[in-house]
Design a protein around this motif. Structure first.
Motif, PDB file in Angstrom:
ATOM      1  N   ILE A 194      -8.941  -2.452   0.264  1.00 41.35           N
ATOM      2  CA  ILE A 194      -8.750  -1.010   0.077  1.00 41.35           C
ATOM      3  C   ILE A 194      -9.512  -0.522  -1.146  1.00 41.35           C
ATOM      4  O   ILE A 194     -10.015   0.600  -1.192  1.00 41.35           O
ATOM      5  CB  ILE A 194      -7.242  -0.670  -0.047  1.00 41.35           C
ATOM      6  N   TYR A 216      -3.667   1.767   8.148  1.00 43.86           N
ATOM      7  CA  TYR A 216      -4.103   0.489   7.590  1.00 43.86           C
ATOM      8  C   TYR A 216      -3.987  -0.588   8.664  1.00 43.86           C
ATOM      9  O   TYR A 216      -2.977  -0.677   9.369  1.00 43.86           O
ATOM     10  CB  TYR A 216      -3.222   0.070   6.412  1.00 43.86           C
ATOM     11  N   LEU A 253       0.822  -1.209   0.000  1.00 42.56           N
ATOM     12  CA  LEU A 253       0.000   0.000   0.000  1.00 42.56           C
ATOM     13  C   LEU A 253       0.856   1.259   0.000  1.00 42.56           C
ATOM     14  O   LEU A 253       0.486   2.280  -0.603  1.00 42.56           O
ATOM     15  CB  LEU A 253      -0.946  -0.014   1.201  1.00 42.56           C
ATOM     16  N   PRO A 307      -8.641   4.457  -4.884  1.00 46.61           N
ATOM     17  CA  PRO A 307      -7.272   4.945  -4.678  1.00 46.61           C
ATOM     18  C   PRO A 307      -6.859   6.026  -5.667  1.00 46.61           C
ATOM     19  O   PRO A 307      -6.046   6.899  -5.329  1.00 46.61           O
ATOM     20  CB  PRO A 307      -6.431   3.674  -4.857  1.00 46.61           C
ATOM     21  N   ARG A 350      -2.775   3.983  -9.650  1.00 45.67           N
ATOM     22  CA  ARG A 350      -3.045   3.165  -8.463  1.00 45.67           C
ATOM     23  C   ARG A 350      -4.131   2.141  -8.765  1.00 45.67           C
ATOM     24  O   ARG A 350      -5.284   2.267  -8.368  1.00 45.67           O
ATOM     25  CB  ARG A 350      -3.470   4.057  -7.296  1.00 45.67           C
ATOM     26  N   ASP A 366      -3.604  12.444   4.043  1.00 42.87           N
ATOM     27  CA  ASP A 366      -4.296  12.984   2.873  1.00 42.87           C
ATOM     28  C   ASP A 366      -4.604  14.457   3.092  1.00 42.87           C
ATOM     29  O   ASP A 366      -4.736  14.918   4.231  1.00 42.87           O
ATOM     30  CB  ASP A 366      -5.611  12.239   2.622  1.00 42.87           C
ATOM     31  N   ARG A 421      -0.439   6.993   6.162  1.00 46.16           N
ATOM     32  CA  ARG A 421      -0.778   7.908   5.062  1.00 46.16           C
ATOM     33  C   ARG A 421      -1.394   9.174   5.628  1.00 46.16           C
ATOM     34  O   ARG A 421      -2.122   9.133   6.624  1.00 46.16           O
ATOM     35  CB  ARG A 421      -1.771   7.230   4.111  1.00 46.16           C
ATOM     36  N   GLU A 423     -12.353   2.618  -0.844  1.00 48.53           N
ATOM     37  CA  GLU A 423     -12.180   3.907  -1.503  1.00 48.53           C
ATOM     38  C   GLU A 423     -11.687   3.693  -2.930  1.00 48.53           C
ATOM     39  O   GLU A 423     -11.316   2.581  -3.317  1.00 48.53           O
ATOM     40  CB  GLU A 423     -11.175   4.767  -0.741  1.00 48.53           C
ATOM     41  N   TYR A 460       0.276   3.963  -3.043  1.00 50.34           N
ATOM     42  CA  TYR A 460      -0.127   5.354  -2.858  1.00 50.34           C
ATOM     43  C   TYR A 460       1.029   6.330  -3.065  1.00 50.34           C
ATOM     44  O   TYR A 460       0.838   7.542  -2.982  1.00 50.34           O
ATOM     45  CB  TYR A 460      -0.762   5.544  -1.483  1.00 50.34           C
ATOM     46  N   THR A 499      -8.236  -3.199   5.898  1.00 47.53           N
ATOM     47  CA  THR A 499      -8.097  -3.511   4.477  1.00 47.53           C
ATOM     48  C   THR A 499      -8.431  -4.952   4.129  1.00 47.53           C
ATOM     49  O   THR A 499      -8.694  -5.251   2.971  1.00 47.53           O
ATOM     50  CB  THR A 499      -6.661  -3.203   4.016  1.00 47.53           C
TER      51      THR A 499
END
Length: 572
Positions: free
Chosen positions: A148, A195, A83, A154, A94, A184, A182, A152, A87, A238
């Motif tokens: 994942i 995750y 992951l 990615p 992705r 965002d 991560r 969402e 990302y 995930t």
């Protein structure tokens, strides 16, 4: 995990640690070298906070980890790497196919010749057998991250940072270490994302909130690292295609900060003293000391999930004998006669004629000591609590018209004691009731109120009705106490009375936005595998803990807002 794998031995230097009673004492040099932390990660906080076992934490820092390729931790680590790579790409790249490529690359780099893979001897296997094993591992990794793409899109995520390293950052003076999976950026706001490849589990004040606390630590530390407040935090499960928001209200953040500081101080104290307390729980089977620890709850010698420390590597000594309580010998030798007068209350005569007591002098001690010389201390808080249960049993039996005799009192008292233990165990995480605790008093107070009014004892009902009553009583008691803490923790919101108006508050004057924007700090869900995706931090700490969280603009299909639904606890 196979028995062969369970039978592995974790080697530690002999003569450098010993159990003294229920405490693990370790050579100070070994503690300073392996156990003491220069900085603390959220996973360390979660390992020690609440009902965490200090002894297990210490021994896991000393013995080598089980690095078998199919352990949940190993699979989780590889899935995190996939992951991270995914990302790190531009949004349009992705894809599932790219993730599969990264999985093959990372699995190809795993040394499968070490440890046991369900007893398979990889080192002496044929090339086709090795390929089959790698395919199996890659399949497990794929399963761990695949959700994942359900949670969402990615390609649509605006990634601000991946694997952000926390260093030179502190929370209330406590140095923090770890990696944020991560970060965002959503409309100029930051959200952290963690995750997890383990299962999602509901949590509350009952068992604590390890995932929520972890995310809040990352949010507090991330705000300093990025010089910008973190507005949202999410856990993405995930493997199970679930997303869960962490509560970020000011009271929740403050409570987590206090927990972080308190745990750091606790770790420092036990490291200074080189003494670590044991806290038995259902996780004992996953401790390298499971077969040695005097407090271990492992009853089956084979029911362990990790390599075990050699029995002769850790000495076991009983607790230092306490000084005997001084008594007047002349008084101790005089027996107290049984009551000669019949009870003039509703209690029947046969209660006094149990034949179970020696009726000798009943020694007393301080109120916080539950026992004296192996016998209930009549001056203890525990004695008062248990006496309250028996008294309530007598009252309810008498009110229901049942004979108030030893048999009936014991039957009803044992029922109530079992319910108190279930409620307290659910709230505190330990087994049984701790009669001298404040929580126990709160449980009894709540339960007596329900028995007297909303949920009377169903005398004369069927066995099914009794079982249903027990369930409802436990759920209601836990719900009331959980709500009590939630009200204490969360910011107070005005206008709650609108739920009880004839028009649902439609005629009420609007309240200013700044008076109602406080986020409800409800407990989040906890993952039962809190250590399944740890990342090694060699300079400051051997483990970094799992990284944290994500944001709200992404169209998650299945988000739990982590609000604790106390009302559900009142259902049948």
């Amino acid at each position: 995990m196979s028995n062969q794998e369970n039978d592995q031995t974790a080697i530690i230097p002999k003569g450098r640690m010993a159990f003294v009673g229920d405490r693990l004492e370790i050579d100070q040099e070994l503690v300073d070298d392996k156990v003491r932390r220069k900085a603390m990660s959220p996973s360390t906080m979660n390992a020690l906070a609440g009902n965490g076992c200090q002894a297990r934490f210490a021994i896991e820092k000393i013995v080598p980890r089980d690095e078998s390729a199919l352990t949940a931790s190993s699979i989780g680590t590889v899935a995190h790497s996939v992951l991270e790579d995914l990302y790190g790409l531009p949004g349009p790249e992705r894809t599932v196919f790219k993730a599969t490529e990264f999985a093959a690359k990372h699995v190809g780099g795993v040394d499968l010749s070490t440890g046991n893979i369900n007893g398979f001897d990889f080192a002496h296997a044929s090339e086709s057998e090795k390929a089959a094993v790698r395919a199996t591992v890659q399949g497990e990794v794929h399963t761990a991250y695949r959700g994942i793409f359900d949670i969402e899109d990615p390609e649509a995520v605006n990634v601000f940072s991946t694997e952000a390293k926390l260093s030179d950052v502190d929370i209330a003076g406590v140095p923090v270490v770890g990696f944020i999976d991560r970060v965002d950026r959503i409309n100029d706001e930051l959200r952290v994302v963690d995750y997890k490849t383990g299962k999602q589990k509901k949590s509350s004040s009952i068992f604590g909130d390890p995932h929520g606390d972890q995310l809040r630590i990352y949010a507090l530390a991330g705000a300093k690292l990025f010089d910008q407040e973190v507005e949202n935090a999410f856990v993405l499960y995930t493997k199970y295609s679930k997303a869960q928001r962490a509560a970020m209200s000011a009271p929740k953040l403050k409570k987590t900060e206090r927990l972080f500081v308190d745990t750091w101080e606790e770790l420092g104290e036990c490291s200074d003293e080189a003494t670590f307390e044991t806290t038995p729980s259902g996780l004992c089977a996953y401790c390298p000391l499971a077969r040695i620890c005097p407090a271990s709850k492992v009853t089956d010698a084979d029911a362990v999930g990790v390599p075990q420390v050699e029995p002769d590597a850790v000495a076991v000594y009983p607790n230092v004998a306490e000084e005997p309580v001084e008594t007047d010998e002349s008084e101790a030798e005089v027996g107290l006669s049984e009551p000669t007068a019949e009870a003039d209350s509703v209690v029947s005569e046969d209660i006094h004629q149990t034949g179970e007591s020696t009726m000798t002098r009943w020694p007393e001690d301080k109120p916080w000591e539950a026992e004296v010389k192996g016998r209930l201390n009549p001056n203890s808080w525990a004695a008062g609590g248990i006496a309250g249960v028996v008294t309530n049993s007598v009252q309810h039996l008498n009110a229901a018209g049942y004979a108030v005799n030893k048999k009936n009192i014991r039957a009803l008292s044992s029922t109530l004691v079992n319910l108190i233990a279930r409620i307290e165990s659910g709230l505190a995480g330990h087994d049984g009731a701790q009669w001298g605790s404040g929580l126990n008093s709160l449980v009894r107070l709540t339960m007596w109120r329900l028995l007297d009014h909303e949920m009377p004892i169903p005398f004369g009902a069927s066995a099914g009705d009794w079982q249903s009553w027990e369930t409802r009583l436990v759920n209601a008691s836990v719900g009331i106490i959980a709500t009590t803490e939630a009200i204490y923790d969360d910011a107070i919101k005005p206008g709650g009375w609108v739920l009880f108006t004839s028009d649902n508050g439609e005629s009420a004057e609007p309240v200013a936005e700044d008076e109602t924007d406080t986020e409800a700090g409800a407990p989040e869900e906890a993952d039962e595998e809190a250590d399944d995706t740890t990342k090694t931090e060699t300079e400051d700490e051997t483990e970094s803990g799992e990284d944290e969280a994500i944001d709200t603009d992404v169209p998650f299909d299945d988000i739990d807002d982590e609000a604790f639904d106390e009302s559900a606890m009142f259902d049948d």
